[in-house]
Design a protein around this motif. Structure first.
Motif, PDB file in Angstrom:
ATOM      1  N   VAL A 179      29.415 -45.875  87.665  1.00 14.34           N
ATOM      2  CA  VAL A 179      29.024 -46.459  88.955  1.00 14.34           C
ATOM      3  C   VAL A 179      29.339 -47.945  88.970  1.00 14.34           C
ATOM      4  CG1 VAL A 179      27.052 -47.003  90.445  1.00 14.34           C
ATOM      5  CG2 VAL A 179      27.289 -44.709  89.468  1.00 14.34           C
ATOM      6  N   SER A 180      29.022 -48.643  87.893  1.00 12.78           N
ATOM      7  CA  SER A 180      29.301 -50.086  87.812  1.00 12.78           C
ATOM      8  C   SER A 180      30.791 -50.364  87.968  1.00 12.78           C
ATOM      9  CB  SER A 180      28.796 -50.652  86.480  1.00 12.78           C
ATOM     10  OG  SER A 180      27.400 -50.542  86.391  1.00 12.78           O
ATOM     11  N   LYS A 181      31.647 -49.542  87.306  1.00 11.94           N
ATOM     12  CA  LYS A 181      33.089 -49.745  87.400  1.00 11.94           C
ATOM     13  C   LYS A 181      33.594 -49.474  88.817  1.00 11.94           C
ATOM     14  CE  LYS A 181      34.392 -48.896  82.572  1.00 11.94           C
ATOM     15  NZ  LYS A 181      35.164 -48.037  81.638  1.00 11.94           N
ATOM     16  N   ARG A 182      33.071 -48.431  89.452  1.00 11.22           N
ATOM     17  CA  ARG A 182      33.496 -48.126  90.813  1.00 11.22           C
ATOM     18  C   ARG A 182      33.167 -49.273  91.764  1.00 11.22           C
ATOM     19  NH1 ARG A 182      31.275 -41.901  91.597  1.00 11.22           N
ATOM     20  NH2 ARG A 182      32.734 -40.864  90.172  1.00 11.22           N
ATOM     21  N   ILE A 183      31.946 -49.784  91.642  1.00 10.90           N
ATOM     22  CA  ILE A 183      31.536 -50.868  92.539  1.00 10.90           C
ATOM     23  C   ILE A 183      32.319 -52.141  92.249  1.00 10.90           C
ATOM     24  CG2 ILE A 183      29.604 -52.364  93.181  1.00 10.90           C
ATOM     25  CD1 ILE A 183      27.762 -49.914  92.767  1.00 10.90           C
ATOM     26  N   ALA A 184      32.568 -52.410  90.994  1.00 11.35           N
ATOM     27  CA  ALA A 184      33.360 -53.595  90.639  1.00 11.35           C
ATOM     28  C   ALA A 184      34.769 -53.484  91.211  1.00 11.35           C
ATOM     29  CB  ALA A 184      33.405 -53.765  89.121  1.00 11.35           C
ATOM     30  N   ALA A 185      35.372 -52.278  91.138  1.00 10.82           N
ATOM     31  CA  ALA A 185      36.717 -52.082  91.702  1.00 10.82           C
ATOM     32  C   ALA A 185      36.691 -52.240  93.220  1.00 10.82           C
ATOM     33  CB  ALA A 185      37.232 -50.699  91.327  1.00 10.82           C
ATOM     34  N   LEU A 186      35.625 -51.756  93.859  1.00  8.72           N
ATOM     35  CA  LEU A 186      35.506 -51.907  95.313  1.00  8.72           C
ATOM     36  C   LEU A 186      35.384 -53.370  95.687  1.00  8.72           C
ATOM     37  CD1 LEU A 186      35.217 -50.360  97.997  1.00  8.72           C
ATOM     38  CD2 LEU A 186      32.739 -50.297  97.578  1.00  8.72           C
ATOM     39  N   GLU A 187      34.620 -54.119  94.935  1.00  6.50           N
ATOM     40  CA  GLU A 187      34.476 -55.553  95.209  1.00  6.50           C
ATOM     41  C   GLU A 187      35.819 -56.267  95.053  1.00  6.50           C
ATOM     42  OE1 GLU A 187      29.851 -56.605  94.077  1.00  6.50           O
ATOM     43  OE2 GLU A 187      31.283 -56.392  92.436  1.00  6.50           O
ATOM     44  N   ARG A 188      36.609 -55.867  94.066  1.00  3.83           N
ATOM     45  CA  ARG A 188      37.932 -56.484  93.900  1.00  3.83           C
ATOM     46  C   ARG A 188      38.831 -56.149  95.096  1.00  3.83           C
ATOM     47  NH1 ARG A 188      37.209 -54.812  88.517  1.00  3.83           N
ATOM     48  NH2 ARG A 188      38.520 -52.970  88.854  1.00  3.83           N
ATOM     49  N   ASP A 189      38.777 -54.879  95.539  1.00  6.72           N
ATOM     50  CA  ASP A 189      39.597 -54.489  96.691  1.00  6.72           C
ATOM     51  C   ASP A 189      39.204 -55.276  97.940  1.00  6.72           C
ATOM     52  OD1 ASP A 189      40.973 -52.676  95.169  1.00  6.72           O
ATOM     53  OD2 ASP A 189      39.788 -50.927  95.810  1.00  6.72           O
ATOM     54  N   LEU A 190      37.909 -55.487  98.121  1.00  3.08           N
ATOM     55  CA  LEU A 190      37.430 -56.184  99.320  1.00  3.08           C
ATOM     56  C   LEU A 190      37.424 -57.702  99.155  1.00  3.08           C
ATOM     57  CD1 LEU A 190      34.383 -53.839 100.129  1.00  3.08           C
ATOM     58  CD2 LEU A 190      36.609 -53.876 101.273  1.00  3.08           C
ATOM     59  N   ASP A 191      37.528 -58.146  97.932  1.00  2.00           N
ATOM     60  CA  ASP A 191      37.510 -59.576  97.613  1.00  2.00           C
ATOM     61  C   ASP A 191      36.205 -60.232  98.049  1.00  2.00           C
ATOM     62  OD1 ASP A 191      38.553 -61.859  96.481  1.00  2.00           O
ATOM     63  OD2 ASP A 191      39.544 -62.515  98.342  1.00  2.00           O
ATOM     64  N   VAL A 192      35.100 -59.494  97.862  1.00  2.00           N
ATOM     65  CA  VAL A 192      33.757 -60.028  98.132  1.00  2.00           C
ATOM     66  C   VAL A 192      32.812 -59.485  97.077  1.00  2.00           C
ATOM     67  CG1 VAL A 192      34.090 -60.228 100.639  1.00  2.00           C
ATOM     68  CG2 VAL A 192      33.118 -58.122  99.679  1.00  2.00           C
ATOM     69  N   ARG A 193      31.655 -60.110  96.966  1.00  2.00           N
ATOM     70  CA  ARG A 193      30.588 -59.558  96.144  1.00  2.00           C
ATOM     71  C   ARG A 193      29.662 -58.776  97.052  1.00  2.00           C
ATOM     72  NH1 ARG A 193      27.410 -63.420  92.328  1.00  2.00           N
ATOM     73  NH2 ARG A 193      26.675 -61.382  91.631  1.00  2.00           N
ATOM     74  N   LEU A 194      29.367 -57.551  96.654  1.00  2.00           N
ATOM     75  CA  LEU A 194      28.508 -56.678  97.459  1.00  2.00           C
ATOM     76  C   LEU A 194      27.068 -56.693  96.969  1.00  2.00           C
ATOM     77  CD1 LEU A 194      30.949 -53.632  97.706  1.00  2.00           C
ATOM     78  CD2 LEU A 194      30.450 -55.316  99.496  1.00  2.00           C
ATOM     79  N   PHE A 195      26.865 -56.948  95.687  1.00  2.00           N
ATOM     80  CA  PHE A 195      25.524 -56.944  95.105  1.00  2.00           C
ATOM     81  C   PHE A 195      25.287 -58.212  94.293  1.00  2.00           C
ATOM     82  CE2 PHE A 195      26.187 -52.218  95.211  1.00  2.00           C
ATOM     83  CZ  PHE A 195      25.099 -51.893  96.019  1.00  2.00           C
TER      84      PHE A 195
END
Length: 310
Positions: A32-48
């Motif tokens: 889960v941590s890796k998925r969210i980290a990859a999503l943040e990189r794709d969006l170029d924002v911090r989500l959490f």
């Protein structure tokens, strides 16, 4: 965008804990941590932001969350639309006035909670219906393959029910006053069935019917629709046609058409069901039980030689 990463973000945001989100999704917390980290990189924002109690949404995460929920819901709906058991049972019938459609409507009226999608494939060759079953375009098709040896291994054909034939005539026809008719009494009369398509199951049916009972089946001319056929019958003193007893036909009262059962023997049009050999839609079982409960035909009964065993 990785939709499973979006799903992981949504559950983590709703639960506030990566471990709880991982437990629900059936993966590890690290995944889960890796998925969210990859999503943040794709969006170029911090989500959490990480806290001692878990995770909290950033302002960007709060803005993204409702849209992420829409993405997850859309993916779930798309999967449900094509997964047997979670989508509507999709069955092909020859036409919406045919016996198959009438029987399916009766079934649905008894089970209104069932999600049923009745479609009509615009094909005459049953091999096209077989291909539609193979491709998953329909879950089953009320069609008959008159040479079962040509069926592919992944499709099977089973008997559904038989549709007894009736003679349909106008009030001026010489047989109009009969309550029932035997096949012998039909000899010499013109039975008009326009638009019989070559290679269709009904072409094979009428060929054998005409041969076995020495009947005059006339397929001449194009079929301009049921309404035109009914108009012609109403005005004719020598033209008749045959219809299934459950087929739905409507005509103006002044047509005064007569539907006369054919008996001794009952002439039966066999209706088969094509369905996948493996993993058929679970909703098909109840439909098969319904058609099996239909009243049996009067005996004796004639069926073409290629009809599946009952």
């Amino acid at each position: 965008m990785d939709t499973e990463a979006v799903r992981s973000f949504v559950r983590a945001a709703e639960l506030g804990q990566l471990q709880q989100a991982a437990d629900e999704l059936g993966v590890t917390q690290q995944a889960v941590s890796k998925r969210i980290a990859a999503l943040e990189r794709d969006l170029d924002v911090r989500l959490f932001t990480r806290t001692a109690r878990g995770v909290e949404l950033t302002l960007d995460g709060q803005a993204f969350l409702p849209h992420a929920r829409d993405v997850v819901a859309g993916v779930d709906r798309a999967v449900a639309a094509i997964r047997p058991g979670s989508r509507a049972l999709r069955i092909d019938v020859l036409g919406l006035r045919t016996a198959q459609a009438v029987v399916l409507h009766d079934y649905w009226r008894s089970h209104p909670e069932i999600t049923l999608d009745v479609v009509t494939l615009r094909v005459d060759d049953p091999r096209a219906a077989v291909a539609a079953v193979q491709a998953g375009d329909v879950d089953a098709s009320f069609r008959s393959v008159t040479d079962p040896t040509t069926l592919p291994r992944d499709v099977r054909m089973i008997h559904a029910f038989d549709s007894p034939l009736e003679l349909l005539v106008g009030p001026r026809h010489p047989l109009a006053g009969a309550r029932t008719l035997t096949p012998a009494r039909l000899r010499g009369h013109r039975i008009w069935v326009p638009g019989i398509a070559p290679r269709s199951e009904w072409a094979d049916f009428y060929d054998q019917l005409a041969t076995d009972f020495d009947l005059r089946i006339d397929a001449a001319g194009p079929h301009f629709g049921d309404e035109v056929l009914l108009d012609i019958l109403a005005d004719s003193a020598d033209v008749a046609t045959v219809v299934g007893s459950r087929d739905r036909y409507l005509w103006p009262a002044n047509h005064d058409l007569r539907r006369i059962p054919i008996v001794r023997p009952t002439l039966a049009y066999p209706l088969s069901l094509l369905l996948p050999r493996a993993n058929p839609h679970p909703g098909l079982r109840a439909v098969l039980d319904h058609v099996a409960s239909l009243a049996p035909l009067p005996t004796p009964t004639w069926r073409p030689s290629w009809a599946p065993a009952t």
